[in-house]
Design a protein around this motif. Structure first.
Motif, PDB file in Angstrom:
ATOM      1  N   THR A 170       0.836  -1.207   0.000  1.00  0.00           N
ATOM      2  CA  THR A 170       0.000   0.000   0.000  1.00  0.00           C
ATOM      3  C   THR A 170       0.869   1.255   0.000  1.00  0.00           C
ATOM      4  OG1 THR A 170      -1.745  -1.164   1.193  1.00  0.00           O
ATOM      5  CG2 THR A 170      -1.803   1.242   1.227  1.00  0.00           C
ATOM      6  N   SER A 196      -4.195   2.952 -12.758  1.00  0.00           N
ATOM      7  CA  SER A 196      -5.091   2.597 -11.664  1.00  0.00           C
ATOM      8  C   SER A 196      -4.292   1.994 -10.509  1.00  0.00           C
ATOM      9  CB  SER A 196      -6.134   1.596 -12.146  1.00  0.00           C
ATOM     10  OG  SER A 196      -5.497   0.382 -12.522  1.00  0.00           O
ATOM     11  N   ASP A 197      -4.950   1.870  -9.354  1.00  0.00           N
ATOM     12  CA  ASP A 197      -4.302   1.230  -8.211  1.00  0.00           C
ATOM     13  C   ASP A 197      -3.968  -0.227  -8.522  1.00  0.00           C
ATOM     14  OD1 ASP A 197      -4.368   3.528  -6.744  1.00  0.00           O
ATOM     15  OD2 ASP A 197      -6.129   2.986  -5.551  1.00  0.00           O
ATOM     16  N   GLU A 198      -4.811  -0.867  -9.328  1.00  0.00           N
ATOM     17  CA  GLU A 198      -4.532  -2.263  -9.704  1.00  0.00           C
ATOM     18  C   GLU A 198      -3.264  -2.356 -10.538  1.00  0.00           C
ATOM     19  OE1 GLU A 198      -7.398  -0.743  -9.995  1.00  0.00           O
ATOM     20  OE2 GLU A 198      -8.607  -1.796  -8.473  1.00  0.00           O
ATOM     21  N   GLN A 199      -3.106  -1.421 -11.478  1.00  0.00           N
ATOM     22  CA  GLN A 199      -1.897  -1.431 -12.305  1.00  0.00           C
ATOM     23  C   GLN A 199      -0.650  -1.140 -11.475  1.00  0.00           C
ATOM     24  OE1 GLN A 199      -3.470   1.488 -15.106  1.00  0.00           O
ATOM     25  NE2 GLN A 199      -3.335  -0.011 -16.754  1.00  0.00           N
ATOM     26  N   GLY A 218      -0.375  -1.709  -8.296  1.00  0.00           N
ATOM     27  CA  GLY A 218      -0.164  -2.886  -7.461  1.00  0.00           C
ATOM     28  C   GLY A 218       0.560  -3.975  -8.216  1.00  0.00           C
ATOM     29  N   GLU A 219       0.213  -4.145  -9.499  1.00  0.00           N
ATOM     30  CA  GLU A 219       0.902  -5.141 -10.318  1.00  0.00           C
ATOM     31  C   GLU A 219       2.370  -4.769 -10.500  1.00  0.00           C
ATOM     32  OE1 GLU A 219       1.566  -8.497 -12.570  1.00  0.00           O
ATOM     33  OE2 GLU A 219      -0.146  -7.973 -11.290  1.00  0.00           O
TER      34      GLU A 219
END
Length: 747
Positions: free
Chosen positions: A16, A639-642, A644-645
């Motif tokens: 995070t 994005s947060d997903e990207q 995070g990846e």
């Protein structure tokens, strides 16, 4: 006191925190870092540190400089020592610096990247470089002139230019204060013309204010509460005025496009002519020119003799409702990558800066413009910031490293231009502008439509042949009134004046005297004066007695006397008119040219079609294809997903570096090279139960790396366990760019 390295500290953060870091400092993610060591290198680079500091407020930036005063770029320091330099709590600022990794470590061992000093300020807090031997130096024996010099240098910057530094003298021979201080060792001679006040002396002179004047809170902003409805309606009125001026500009440039200067832009003479035609000052005319080009309503024709010509996009804009017209122009201003405020100034070569000149290009202008508007949007609706200078001071405190030398002027220009565009009214942001900032031009147009007064369906005809529109007219009525009358003044109520020329214009467009009488009888709330009735009837008696067609062109009239009069007029020779019958004249010139020539000679001819009806020969204006917006679309933030990846890819890189001892393993020689070698390696690893370091490109085109324990290799897919997360994953083989066995793994 010792601390962890930057790479170690980053590695210890949770996902995070790293996603938040990449969000706050997007330059760290491009290209994707292979592992934490690469990420740490980027975090500490001078350019990245400088970019990360652009959004820091004055207090946070001062805390960072205070860390440099304590040499946190050379050795860890304690938060308590930093806190002792301020009279306010700086933990929140320190936590923000830590979140952006401009500072790392625990409270007892804070460090900052070595590049920070060069990126932020070589003389942090206005203090010079350290000379440890001067700590505790006695300043009691100094003269008043020497104290004044030390006070000036202690206030910052700590360096000064002086000829007194050219020669080293003893205290006995020193004459000037500079020479005396050099002889005492309280100043340091950097070169023949430069002296520097050491940090220890600067701190001693400052006494109980070691960091000098520190603004720990933003300056006050004087505001005034206004009725939001009043603000919105005032802005709506300005939006209508903007639309009217742009329409007039397009009409004028359709007929007479101005030339493109050799250096680009619009000339001074053309700008003055436009300002006179629109009855506005040159500053507003220049802003209108910038807007219509960025909105793709006008473009460079790019011919042998280039001109600024309306584009094909101008016609849909002219046909649109007022609220949609405004939304197009307001969005064009918001996205304008230029500074219209510079128009009229001179560049470094003393050349005048014209509208549309290349020197006005500033790619950061949209970002800075939004920053001002977003600060106003943070105030309650209807709240006015009455002093632009105070607003500039607030924004300067919030981000002192943004804006450059024009920082404060950018704020004033944004307020001035925003008022002209209808985004601001009465020094407050309108509701439609708030919607434009957050939702875009479509919803903003709807919001403006709600703020506009309902269109009126009537006018007030005066005895002096003026027609007053007591508000925004219905579109059809507005077109009819504009056809038969000329705008004399605009505002909350528009005043038109009816002239013989304007009545003839209506007749030329196919209207009859009966049509005009009916228009005024049906739409005027005041009695129609006799003077207007007489004017219409008198113009109607003259209009159309002469009829023109194409011969090139012909003229016909039932009155042979009038035909004879025209044939005898000097204009007939210029137009090469020839009588072919008692009631018919012909000319080789186009009909429009013949009619214009006769009108200039005092006649009132009309054009007719094959069926004898009156034709409207008014020119539609020149048009060229649109050139598109003069800007590149802003990249979509990941994005947060990207992110995070990407963080998971960094973790995988760390895992790979750990398991391989930090080195990549080449494909075994007997397996050859290329895709077939990669496939063979993966199949062998699956049989032997070996881990493999895989480089691949994901579906977003982002390069990544994972340590995989292959289970199935075939059918164009690698399926295996991601060692870092214990998850089974599938990788298309065509996306795998390389693979290597992990050393030290058991077969």
């Amino acid at each position: 006191m010792s601390g962890t390295t930057l790479a170690e500290w980053l590695r210890a953060q949770d996902d995070t925190a790293l996603v938040a870091l990449l969000r706050a400092r997007p330059d760290l993610a491009t290209p994707p870092p292979a592992d934490t060591m690469v990420l740490a290198t980027r975090v500490g680079s001078r350019a990245s540190v400088a970019r990360a500091c652009e959004d820091l407020d004055t207090l946070t930036l001062t805390v960072l400089e205070a860390l440099l005063v304590l040499d946190a770029d050379q050795r860890p320091v304690r938060l308590a020592d930093v806190d002792a330099l301020f009279d306010v709590d700086v933990r929140a600022a320190t936590d923000l610096l830590r979140a952006r990794v401009l500072v790392w470590g625990d409270d007892d061992a804070l460090s900052t990247p070595p590049a920070t000093r060069d990126a932020v300020n070589p003389f942090p807090c206005g203090l010079g470089r350290s000379v440890p031997s001067l700590a505790g130096a006695d300043l009691s024996g100094l003269g008043e002139d020497e104290r004044r010099v030390l006070g000036a240098l202690a206030a910052g910057p700590p360096v000064g230019q002086t000829k007194d530094a050219a020669h080293v003298v003893s205290l006995a021979n020193a004459r000037t204060p500079i020479q005396k201080l050099l002889a005492r060792g309280l100043l340091v001679r950097r070169d023949a013309l430069t002296v520097e006040l050491p940090r220890e002396i600067g701190l001693a002179v400052r006494g109980d204010r070691p960091l000098g004047e520190v603004r720990t809170s933003e300056p006050p902003l004087t505001t005034l509460a206004r009725e939001p409805v009043t603000v919105d309606s005032t802005g709506a009125g300005e939006a209508l005025e903007l639309s009217r001026h742009v329409e007039a500009l397009l009409t004028a440039w359709s007929a007479e496009p101005p030339a493109v200067l050799r250096s680009g832009g619009v000339g001074v003479r053309e700008l003055r002519k436009l300002a006179k035609d629109l009855d506005v000052d040159e500053r507003r005319a220049a802003l209108l020119v910038e807007l219509v080009v960025n909105a793709n309503l006008v473009a460079d024709s790019e011919g042998a003799e280039p001109e600024w010509v309306p584009t094909a996009q101008a016609d849909p804009w002219l046909a649109a409702a007022p609220e949609h017209r405004w939304a197009t122009l307001a969005q064009a201003w918001l996205d304008l990558p230029r500074l219209p405020g510079l128009i009229g100034r001179r560049d470094e070569r003393d050349r005048l800066l014209n509208p549309l000149a290349p020197e006005l290009n500033r790619p950061a202008a949209p970002r800075d413009r939004r920053r001002v508007l977003e600060a106003l949007a943070a105030l309650p609706p209807g709240t006015a910031a009455v002093d632009a200078d105070e607003l500039a001071a607030v924004l300067a405190w919030r981000a002192p490293r943004r804006g450059g030398r024009l920082r404060d002027e950018l704020v004033r220009w944004t307020v001035e231009e925003g008022t002209a565009v209808g985004v601001l009214a009465l020094d407050a942001l309108t509701a439609q502008a708030r919607t434009l900032l957050t939702e875009g031009p479509g919803p903003a147009a709807k919001r403006l439509g709600d703020a506009l007064p309902a269109p009126v369906d009537h006018v007030l005809v005066q005895a002096d042949l003026t027609v007053v529109a007591p508000g925004r007219l219905e579109p059809e009525l507005a077109d009819e009134i504009a056809l038969v009358a000329d705008v004399e003044s605009a505002g909350g109520a528009t005043v038109y004046r009816v002239r013989e020329e304007s009545v003839r214009r209506a007749f030329d467009a196919g209207r009859t005297a009966a049509d005009l009488h009916e228009l005024f009888r049906g739409k005027s709330r005041t009695p129609v004066p006799q003077s207007l009735t007489y004017l219409i009837d008198d113009a109607a008696r003259k209009h159309g007695r002469l009829r023109g067609g194409a011969a090139g062109s012909f003229l016909r009239c039932d009155d042979p006397v009038l035909v004879t009069e025209v044939a005898a007029h000097p204009a007939a020779d210029r137009l090469e008119l020839r009588k072919i019958a008692p009631t018919v004249l012909v000319s080789p010139y186009p009909l429009a040219e013949v009619l214009d020539g006769l009108r200039a000679a005092g006649f009132a001819p009309a054009a007719e079609g094959p069926d004898g009806r009156v034709l409207d020969l008014r020119a539609g204006g020149r048009r060229i294809p649109g050139k598109g917006r003069r800007r590149s679309p802003a990249p979509t933030p990941p994005s947060d997903e990207q992110l995070g990846e990407l963080v998971r890819a960094v973790r995988a890189g760390d895992q790979a570096a750990t398991t391989t001892g930090g080195a990549r393993v080449s494909v075994p020689g007997h397996l050859g090279a290329g895709p077939s070698a990669t496939l063979a390696l993966l199949q062998q690893a699956a049989r032997d139960g070996r881990d493999v370091l895989v480089d691949f490109v994901d579906s977003h085109g982002t390069a990544a790396r994972r340590v995989i324990k292959p289970q199935v290799v075939g059918g164009g897919v690698l399926e295996g366990v991601d060692v870092s997360y214990g998850e089974v994953r599938r990788f298309p083989l065509h996306r795998i760019t390389s693979a290597a066995l992990v050393e030290g793994d058991s077969a």
